[in-house]
Design a protein around this motif. Structure first.
Motif, short mmCIF file in Angstrom:
data_model
loop_
_atom_site.label_atom_id
_atom_site.label_comp_id
_atom_site.label_asym_id
_atom_site.label_seq_id
_atom_site.Cartn_x
_atom_site.Cartn_y
_atom_site.Cartn_z
N ASN A 23 0.82 -1.21 0.00
CA ASN A 23 0.00 0.00 0.00
C ASN A 23 0.86 1.26 0.00
OD1 ASN A 23 -2.42 -1.41 0.01
ND2 ASN A 23 -2.54 -1.46 2.23
N ARG A 24 1.90 1.28 0.83
CA ARG A 24 2.80 2.44 0.88
C ARG A 24 3.51 2.64 -0.46
NH1 ARG A 24 3.87 0.34 5.97
NH2 ARG A 24 5.84 -0.54 5.31
N CYS A 25 4.02 1.56 -1.04
CA CYS A 25 4.72 1.65 -2.32
C CYS A 25 3.77 2.12 -3.42
CB CYS A 25 5.32 0.29 -2.70
SG CYS A 25 6.71 -0.18 -1.68
N PHE A 26 2.55 1.63 -3.42
CA PHE A 26 1.57 2.02 -4.43
C PHE A 26 1.28 3.52 -4.32
CE2 PHE A 26 -2.48 2.62 -6.46
CZ PHE A 26 -2.49 1.69 -7.49
N ARG A 27 1.06 4.00 -3.10
CA ARG A 27 0.77 5.43 -2.91
C ARG A 27 1.95 6.30 -3.33
NH1 ARG A 27 -1.95 4.09 1.75
NH2 ARG A 27 -0.08 4.47 2.95
N LEU A 28 3.17 5.87 -3.01
CA LEU A 28 4.35 6.63 -3.41
C LEU A 28 4.52 6.66 -4.92
CD1 LEU A 28 6.97 5.53 -0.73
CD2 LEU A 28 6.05 7.83 -1.09
N ARG A 29 4.26 5.54 -5.57
CA ARG A 29 4.45 5.44 -7.02
C ARG A 29 3.38 6.17 -7.81
NH1 ARG A 29 4.76 5.76 -11.66
NH2 ARG A 29 5.46 4.26 -13.18
N PHE A 30 2.12 5.99 -7.41
CA PHE A 30 1.00 6.52 -8.20
C PHE A 30 0.33 7.74 -7.58
CE2 PHE A 30 1.26 2.02 -9.39
CZ PHE A 30 1.46 2.17 -10.75
N GLY A 31 0.64 8.08 -6.33
CA GLY A 31 0.07 9.25 -5.70
C GLY A 31 -1.39 9.12 -5.32
N ARG A 32 -1.87 7.91 -5.23
CA ARG A 32 -3.27 7.67 -4.85
C ARG A 32 -3.39 6.27 -4.26
NH1 ARG A 32 -6.29 7.72 -10.49
NH2 ARG A 32 -6.24 9.85 -9.87
N GLN A 34 -5.22 2.47 -3.86
CA GLN A 34 -5.70 1.49 -4.83
C GLN A 34 -7.19 1.67 -5.11
OE1 GLN A 34 -4.06 0.85 -2.08
NE2 GLN A 34 -2.32 -0.45 -2.48
N THR A 35 -7.94 2.04 -4.09
CA THR A 35 -9.38 2.21 -4.27
C THR A 35 -9.68 3.35 -5.23
OG1 THR A 35 -9.75 1.41 -2.03
CG2 THR A 35 -11.56 2.60 -3.06
N SER A 36 -9.02 4.49 -5.06
CA SER A 36 -9.27 5.60 -5.97
C SER A 36 -8.76 5.27 -7.37
CB SER A 36 -8.62 6.89 -5.45
OG SER A 36 -7.22 6.80 -5.49
N ALA A 37 -7.66 4.55 -7.47
CA ALA A 37 -7.14 4.15 -8.77
C ALA A 37 -8.09 3.18 -9.46
CB ALA A 37 -5.76 3.52 -8.62
N THR A 40 -10.81 5.07 -11.11
CA THR A 40 -10.33 5.86 -12.24
C THR A 40 -9.98 4.98 -13.43
OG1 THR A 40 -9.42 7.48 -10.71
CG2 THR A 40 -8.59 7.54 -12.95
N TRP A 41 -9.32 3.85 -13.18
CA TRP A 41 -8.80 3.02 -14.25
C TRP A 41 -9.75 1.93 -14.71
CZ3 TRP A 41 -3.76 2.37 -11.06
CH2 TRP A 41 -3.04 3.56 -11.12
N ALA A 42 -10.81 1.70 -13.98
CA ALA A 42 -11.75 0.63 -14.36
C ALA A 42 -12.54 1.06 -15.59
CB ALA A 42 -12.71 0.34 -13.21
N PRO A 43 -12.75 0.13 -16.53
CA PRO A 43 -13.57 0.48 -17.70
C PRO A 43 -15.02 0.69 -17.29
CG PRO A 43 -13.04 -1.85 -17.69
CD PRO A 43 -12.28 -1.23 -16.55
N PRO A 44 -15.74 1.54 -17.99
CA PRO A 44 -17.15 1.74 -17.66
C PRO A 44 -17.94 0.46 -17.84
CG PRO A 44 -16.56 2.92 -19.66
CD PRO A 44 -15.31 2.30 -19.12
N ARG A 45 -18.96 0.31 -17.05
CA ARG A 45 -19.76 -0.92 -17.10
C ARG A 45 -21.17 -0.59 -17.56
NH1 ARG A 45 -17.33 -5.15 -13.69
NH2 ARG A 45 -19.29 -6.18 -13.99
N ARG A 46 -21.76 -1.51 -18.25
CA ARG A 46 -23.15 -1.40 -18.66
C ARG A 46 -23.92 -2.57 -18.08
NH1 ARG A 46 -23.03 0.07 -25.06
NH2 ARG A 46 -22.09 2.11 -24.83
#
Length: 57
Positions: A23-32, A34-37, A40-46
Protein backbone atom coordinates in the motif's frame (compact mmCIF):
# COMPACT_ATOMS: atom_id res chain seq x y z
CA UNK A 1 -5.19 -8.62 -12.93
CA UNK A 2 -8.92 -9.20 -12.92
CA UNK A 3 -11.41 -6.57 -11.93
CA UNK A 4 -12.75 -7.18 -8.45
CA UNK A 5 -9.56 -8.75 -7.05
CA UNK A 6 -8.70 -7.95 -3.45
CA UNK A 7 -5.71 -5.70 -2.80
CA UNK A 8 -4.09 -8.46 -0.75
CA UNK A 9 -4.30 -10.86 -3.70
CA UNK A 10 -2.78 -8.30 -6.05
CA UNK A 11 0.01 -7.62 -3.55
CA UNK A 12 0.86 -11.32 -3.26
CA UNK A 13 0.78 -11.85 -7.05
CA UNK A 14 3.06 -8.82 -7.45
CA UNK A 15 5.60 -10.33 -5.07
CA UNK A 16 4.86 -8.37 -1.89
CA UNK A 17 4.54 -10.45 1.26
CA UNK A 18 3.37 -7.46 3.34
CA UNK A 19 0.16 -5.75 2.20
CA UNK A 20 0.91 -2.61 4.25
CA UNK A 21 4.23 -2.20 2.46
CA UNK A 22 2.51 -2.73 -0.90
CA UNK A 23 0.00 0.00 0.00
CA UNK A 24 2.80 2.44 0.88
CA UNK A 25 4.72 1.65 -2.32
CA UNK A 26 1.57 2.02 -4.43
CA UNK A 27 0.77 5.43 -2.91
CA UNK A 28 4.35 6.63 -3.41
CA UNK A 29 4.45 5.44 -7.02
CA UNK A 30 1.00 6.52 -8.20
CA UNK A 31 0.07 9.25 -5.70
CA UNK A 32 -3.27 7.67 -4.85
CA UNK A 33 -4.75 4.68 -3.05
CA UNK A 34 -5.70 1.49 -4.83
CA UNK A 35 -9.38 2.21 -4.27
CA UNK A 36 -9.27 5.60 -5.97
CA UNK A 37 -7.14 4.15 -8.77
CA UNK A 38 -9.60 1.32 -9.29
CA UNK A 39 -12.45 3.80 -9.86
CA UNK A 40 -10.33 5.86 -12.24
CA UNK A 41 -8.80 3.02 -14.25
CA UNK A 42 -11.75 0.63 -14.36
CA UNK A 43 -13.57 0.48 -17.70
CA UNK A 44 -17.15 1.74 -17.66
CA UNK A 45 -19.76 -0.92 -17.10
CA UNK A 46 -23.15 -1.40 -18.66
CA UNK A 47 -26.05 -3.48 -17.46
CA UNK A 48 -27.98 -5.60 -19.92
CA UNK A 49 -31.73 -6.26 -19.81
CA UNK A 50 -31.29 -9.10 -17.33
CA UNK A 51 -29.41 -6.87 -14.90
CA UNK A 52 -26.00 -8.44 -15.55
CA UNK A 53 -23.03 -6.08 -15.76
CA UNK A 54 -21.04 -6.09 -18.98
CA UNK A 55 -17.90 -4.25 -19.99
CA UNK A 56 -18.55 -1.47 -22.47
CA UNK A 57 -17.18 -2.01 -25.97
Amino acid sequence: MRAGMRVSDIAMISGFSDVSYFNRCFRLRFGRTQTSARWTWAPPRRVNRRGHARLSP
